[in-house]
Motif scaffolding. Structure first.
Motif, PDB file in Angstrom:
ATOM      1  N   LEU A 287       5.535  -3.511  -3.038  1.00  0.00           N
ATOM      2  CA  LEU A 287       4.851  -3.173  -4.475  1.00  0.00           C
ATOM      3  C   LEU A 287       4.086  -4.571  -4.530  1.00  0.00           C
ATOM      4  O   LEU A 287       4.382  -5.619  -4.632  1.00  0.00           O
ATOM      5  CB  LEU A 287       5.825  -2.976  -5.298  1.00  0.00           C
ATOM      6  CG  LEU A 287       5.560  -2.737  -6.726  1.00  0.00           C
ATOM      7  CD1 LEU A 287       4.808  -1.339  -6.699  1.00  0.00           C
ATOM      8  CD2 LEU A 287       6.672  -2.729  -7.827  1.00  0.00           C
TER       9      LEU A 287
ATOM     10  N   GLU B 171       1.745   0.878  -4.080  1.00  0.00           N
ATOM     11  CA  GLU B 171       2.718   0.536  -2.784  1.00  0.00           C
ATOM     12  C   GLU B 171       1.719   0.497  -1.546  1.00  0.00           C
ATOM     13  O   GLU B 171       0.768   1.118  -1.327  1.00  0.00           O
ATOM     14  CB  GLU B 171       3.618   1.742  -2.325  1.00  0.00           C
ATOM     15  CG  GLU B 171       4.637   2.014  -3.698  1.00  0.00           C
ATOM     16  CD  GLU B 171       5.794   0.974  -3.680  1.00  0.00           C
ATOM     17  OE1 GLU B 171       5.999   0.344  -2.719  1.00  0.00           O
ATOM     18  OE2 GLU B 171       6.702   1.299  -4.398  1.00  0.00           O
TER      19      GLU B 171
ATOM     20  N   SER C  57       8.858  -5.790   1.162  1.00  0.00           N
ATOM     21  CA  SER C  57       9.486  -4.782   1.803  1.00  0.00           C
ATOM     22  C   SER C  57      10.818  -4.844   2.300  1.00  0.00           C
ATOM     23  O   SER C  57      11.320  -6.159   2.618  1.00  0.00           O
ATOM     24  CB  SER C  57       8.603  -4.531   3.275  1.00  0.00           C
ATOM     25  OG  SER C  57       9.205  -3.818   3.991  1.00  0.00           O
TER      26      SER C  57
END
Length: 564
Positions: free
Chosen positions: A293, A288, A311
């Motif tokens: 991710l 992260e 995001s």
């Protein structure tokens, strides 16, 4: 001659083993560029010279001495010659060259094919989202993909053709919004027309049929319109079915079929995308950062790590487009397709490294080279000496249907395969319509039709067709006959190499060479002569040539006309 070449390859392998026992060099022959150099050429001496620390010509002498002890060489080879820095040229006995005629006639439509190996291969191509008519780029994909499928079929593979598309993404939402705008009476140029909308006339056609509450049926779906202009989901489903039906018509006109249609949305619906992400996270291949991710794709040779999930910024988090691609290819692998080939546009080049990285990181046993990719560049269409950029129906590009209507299915297929996929191609409509030697598909098809005409003349004059298969092939001695027979003998190896290297354009090159060898033969010799035995021998060679041309055209999905 096919049997002779196979025997000679084994003899060469044995000779290489004798001269250099530790060598891993593969036995191979080439076709000399000039007929004067012989029938087969071998570069093994030059390849062995460095590890043996000897002069290549000296190694060539040693290899020839070893070859001359082999029974196959004694049976099939007339003479050897060392040329240049160490080439070994072989001249075959006439009987070895002539044998190919009988081999082709015995094999018929199966000549050049290998025995079934029962290995499955999945070929994904076209895979166009149903947002408009198929354009010429899709046509190039269709021609390439279908020919590659046919090539693998000749090599004994169990081929499955798959079409992958998204029926619920951003582009599909734009399609639904465009259709709804038309239903409300808006059109391109109006103030109320959505800026991102699709502008082609086909949007108006969809709207008209939606209001009429028509039912549309495609190969993989059917839907009946509600006629309610506020029913946005119904509009979406109808528009997708409508355009899938249109794509089916295009593909049918092009002679392309698929075994399976795979929906990207199904990967989300059945949880395969989430399962893939969970697998990558559990393997420690993600991290992260900045609320997103990331996949550690640099661990697998990518130039940078890639975002998997953006995001959310207060909304629902969205996976980037390569994540379902990874899930889809895991699905392919788990279905048993350890060999998979994707034919896609050159704009997909950037996705290769990240998809392969994701597949390796997932830990399901997929190696670094999976899947294979064939990326093609786009096509420029010329007509009347000018570039054609748009179609009235599509609004922004030339459609596949346009190209077929302007020329023919055969011309479009042959032309779109006739160059390496990764090279830019200009489709010249005027050239495709020419009926002369400048047009390559005409040149090849005319050779086939010309042979049919000669054989028909023989039959019309009372000749016995069955006698052709029993002809005395030893009468085939002329230079043009030898050249044509050698070219026919190249067919099986050409097919195998084209499949192995994913190079269907090799088939078009080969066809032009065979047609050229035939046309030279036609200009040099008469076929229906007073000597009945010679007539039958020459017609046997023509029959074999016709069969090989027909077989190779079938690989391309191009017809072999008997009259032109």
């Amino acid at each position: 001659m096919i049997e002779a070449k196979q025997d000679l390859l084994k003899a060469l392998a044995a000779a290489i083993e004798e001269v250099s026992p530790a060598s891993a060099l593969k036995a191979a022959f080439e076709s000399p560029k000039l007929a004067a150099h012989g029938d087969l050429a071998c570069t093994s001496a030059m390849q062995l010279a460095k590890p043996l620390k000897k002069n290549p010509r000296e190694v060539a002498q040693t290899l020839i001495a070893a070859l001359e002890q082999q029974p196959a060489v004694q049976k099939h080879v007339d003479s050897f010659e060392i040329a240049g820095p160490g080439f070994i040229n072989l001249r075959l006995r006439a009987s070895a060259r002539q044998a190919v005629v009988r081999e082709v006639l015995a094999g018929g439509a199966c000549f050049g094919r290998q025995a079934d190996n029962r290995q499955p291969v999945l070929v994904e191509f076209v895979s166009a989202n149903p947002t408009g008519p198929l354009h010429v780029g899709h046509g190039r994909q269709a021609a390439l993909g279908d020919a590659i499928c046919n090539l693998f079929d000749t090599q004994g593979w169990a081929v499955r053709r798959e079409f992958y598309y998204n029926d619920a993404g951003v582009q599909i939402a734009t399609l639904a919004a465009s259709t709804q705008a038309r239903l409300r009476g808006h059109k391109p140029g109006d103030a109320q027309w959505p800026e991102s909308a699709y502008n082609g006339d086909y949007i108006a056609d969809i709207a008209t049929d939606f209001v009429a509450r028509k039912t549309v049926t495609a190969d993989d779906r059917a839907y009946t319109a509600s006629g309610d202009i506020e029913d946005l989901d119904g509009i979406r489903q109808f528009a997708v079915a409508y355009l899938r039906h249109e794509q089916d018509l295009d593909l049918q006109a092009f002679g392309v079929r698929f075994d399976h249609y795979f929906l990207e949305s199904s990967l989300y619906a059945n949880g395969q995308v989430e399962a893939t992400v969970a697998r990558l996270v559990a393997a420690g291949k993600t991290y992260e950062q900045d609320g997103a991710l990331w996949l550690r794709s640099t661990d697998y040779g990518d130039d940078k790590d890639r975002v998997m999930r953006k995001s959310s910024q207060g909304g629902e988090a969205q996976y980037t487009y390569f994540v379902p691609d990874v899930a889809y290819h895991i699905n392919k692998f788990q279905r048993g397709y350890t060999k998979a080939i994707n034919i896609q546009g050159g704009d997909h080049h950037g996705t290769i490294a990240r998809v392969r990285a994701g597949l390796q990181a997932a830990g399901v046993g997929i190696g670094p080279g999976y899947p294979d990719y064939v990326l093609h560049k786009m096509v420029t269409v010329m007509k009347g000496g000018e570039e054609v950029k748009i179609s009235k129906r599509a609004g922004s590009y030339v459609t596949l249907r346009d190209l077929i209507d302007w020329t023919s299915r055969d011309a479009v297929r042959f032309f779109l395969i006739s160059r390496k996929a990764d090279t830019e191609f200009t489709f010249d409509v005027d050239l495709a319509l020419k009926q002369n030697d400048e047009n390559p598909v005409f040149y090849v098809q005319y050779a086939h039709a010309r042979i049919c005409s000669v054989i028909q003349q023989y039959v019309d004059k009372g000749g016995d067709p069955a006698a052709i298969a029993r002809a005395d092939l030893s009468l085939l001695k002329s230079a043009t006959e030898n050249a044509l027979m050698l070219k026919l003998a190249d067919y099986p190896a050409m097919l195998s190499n084209a499949a192995e290297t994913l190079a269907p354009h090799d088939v078009t090159f080969y066809l032009r060479d065979v047609a050229g060898a035939f046309h030279s033969y036609y200009a040099a010799e008469r076929f229906l002569v007073d000597d009945v035995s010679l007539t039958q021998a020459r017609l046997a060679l023509l029959s074999a040539t016709r069969q090989v041309i027909r077989n190779a055209l079938a690989v391309l999905g191009v017809s072999a006309p008997e009259k032109m």
